[in-house]
Design a protein around this motif. Structure first.
Motif, PDB file in Angstrom:
ATOM      1  N   ALA A  42       6.651  -3.419   6.497  1.00  0.00           N
ATOM      2  CA  ALA A  42       5.217  -3.744   6.613  1.00  0.00           C
ATOM      3  C   ALA A  42       4.374  -2.836   5.722  1.00  0.00           C
ATOM      4  CB  ALA A  42       4.769  -3.638   8.068  1.00  0.00           C
ATOM      5  N   GLU A  43       4.691  -1.539   5.713  1.00  0.00           N
ATOM      6  CA  GLU A  43       3.943  -0.593   4.863  1.00  0.00           C
ATOM      7  C   GLU A  43       4.032  -1.000   3.401  1.00  0.00           C
ATOM      8  OE1 GLU A  43       4.220   3.724   7.072  1.00  0.00           O
ATOM      9  OE2 GLU A  43       5.989   3.029   5.996  1.00  0.00           O
ATOM     10  N   ALA A  83      -1.802  -0.428  13.200  1.00  0.00           N
ATOM     11  CA  ALA A  83      -2.342   0.663  12.382  1.00  0.00           C
ATOM     12  C   ALA A  83      -2.189   0.360  10.895  1.00  0.00           C
ATOM     13  CB  ALA A  83      -1.661   1.984  12.739  1.00  0.00           C
ATOM     14  N   LEU A  84      -1.195  -0.438  10.555  1.00  0.00           N
ATOM     15  CA  LEU A  84      -0.990  -0.827   9.157  1.00  0.00           C
ATOM     16  C   LEU A  84      -1.838  -2.036   8.768  1.00  0.00           C
ATOM     17  CD1 LEU A  84       2.894  -0.490   8.962  1.00  0.00           C
ATOM     18  CD2 LEU A  84       1.189   1.017   7.909  1.00  0.00           C
ATOM     19  N   GLY A  85      -2.517  -2.612   9.743  1.00  0.00           N
ATOM     20  CA  GLY A  85      -3.332  -3.788   9.460  1.00  0.00           C
ATOM     21  C   GLY A  85      -2.553  -5.086   9.480  1.00  0.00           C
ATOM     22  N   ARG A 129       2.159  -4.415   2.783  1.00  0.00           N
ATOM     23  CA  ARG A 129       0.704  -4.290   2.821  1.00  0.00           C
ATOM     24  C   ARG A 129       0.178  -3.574   1.578  1.00  0.00           C
ATOM     25  NH1 ARG A 129      -2.213  -7.292   5.198  1.00  0.00           N
ATOM     26  NH2 ARG A 129      -3.703  -5.779   5.901  1.00  0.00           N
ATOM     27  N   LEU A 130       0.954  -2.601   1.092  1.00  0.00           N
ATOM     28  CA  LEU A 130       0.534  -1.834  -0.080  1.00  0.00           C
ATOM     29  C   LEU A 130       0.701  -2.625  -1.370  1.00  0.00           C
ATOM     30  CD1 LEU A 130      -0.424   0.900  -1.238  1.00  0.00           C
ATOM     31  CD2 LEU A 130       1.980   1.585  -1.328  1.00  0.00           C
ATOM     32  N   HIS A 131       1.848  -3.282  -1.531  1.00  0.00           N
ATOM     33  CA  HIS A 131       2.167  -3.922  -2.808  1.00  0.00           C
ATOM     34  C   HIS A 131       1.895  -5.425  -2.860  1.00  0.00           C
ATOM     35  CE1 HIS A 131       3.886  -0.273  -4.451  1.00  0.00           C
ATOM     36  NE2 HIS A 131       4.470  -0.086  -3.276  1.00  0.00           N
ATOM     37  N   PHE A 132       1.807  -6.064  -1.711  1.00  0.00           N
ATOM     38  CA  PHE A 132       1.555  -7.504  -1.660  1.00  0.00           C
ATOM     39  C   PHE A 132       0.424  -7.793  -0.682  1.00  0.00           C
ATOM     40  CE2 PHE A 132       6.272  -6.825  -1.869  1.00  0.00           C
ATOM     41  CZ  PHE A 132       6.402  -6.986  -3.247  1.00  0.00           C
TER      42      PHE A 132
END
Length: 169
Positions: free
Chosen positions: A57-58, A84-86, A61-64
């Motif tokens: 998930a991290e 928390a990661l959205g 969420r960061l790259h896509f």
């Protein structure tokens, strides 16, 4: 759809039915890139290992950021980590089946089907609201414990009020 699976046995089984699945660890960023997640509309994370699912998930969420992430989680703490990661779409692993079972048990105990459904719906709405409220204070043990107690009392009041509404006039 493209699936990544870490178990070769499961890959072989799924392929027998003509499904597109690849052997690989989705917690490894290079595997997500190879699976072309950047071109996907949706990423479903249904990994048993909680830490691995959070890493996926991290990275996603960061790259896509445009990919909608749906995540299966094991428990409230796992849900909080995803929130928390959205991650916007979270399904608690045994939650819905537990609600279904509760409804069946209530009916077996004598509740009318509509009353059983209403009780489960009340519980579900209350529990989901509590989950979101507790997310905000998840790192404060005292507040978390207090909201857990408060939530139980509120739920008891909700059910009592619902029982009062069900009594014949």
């Amino acid at each position: 759809a493209t699936a990544l699976e870490i178990s070769q046995v499961q890959v072989d089984f799924v392929r027998r039915f003509g499904n597109r699945i690849f052997y690989g660890d989705a917690a490894r960023p290079e595997m997500l890139r190879a699976a072309q997640v950047d071109k996907a509309e949706v990423l479903v994370i249904a990994v048993d290992d909680q830490d691995a699912s959070v890493r996926i998930a991290e990275f996603a969420r960061l790259h896509f950021p445009d990919v909608k992430v749906f995540a299966r989680v094991r428990n409230r703490q796992h849900a909080f980590r995803m929130m928390a990661l959205g991650v916007p779409y979270i399904m608690r692993e045994t939650y819905l089946s537990s609600l279904d079972m509760a409804e069946q048990v209530l009916e077996w105990l004598g509740d009318e089907p509509a009353a059983a459904r209403r009780s489960v719906a009340l519980f579900r709405a209350h529990d989901e609201a509590t989950l979101h409220d507790q997310f905000e204070i998840r790192d404060d043990d005292d507040k978390f414990l207090a909201t857990t107690r408060e939530s139980a009392a509120q739920l008891e009041s909700l059910f009592e009020a619902d029982r009062q509404d069900d009594r014949p006039l």
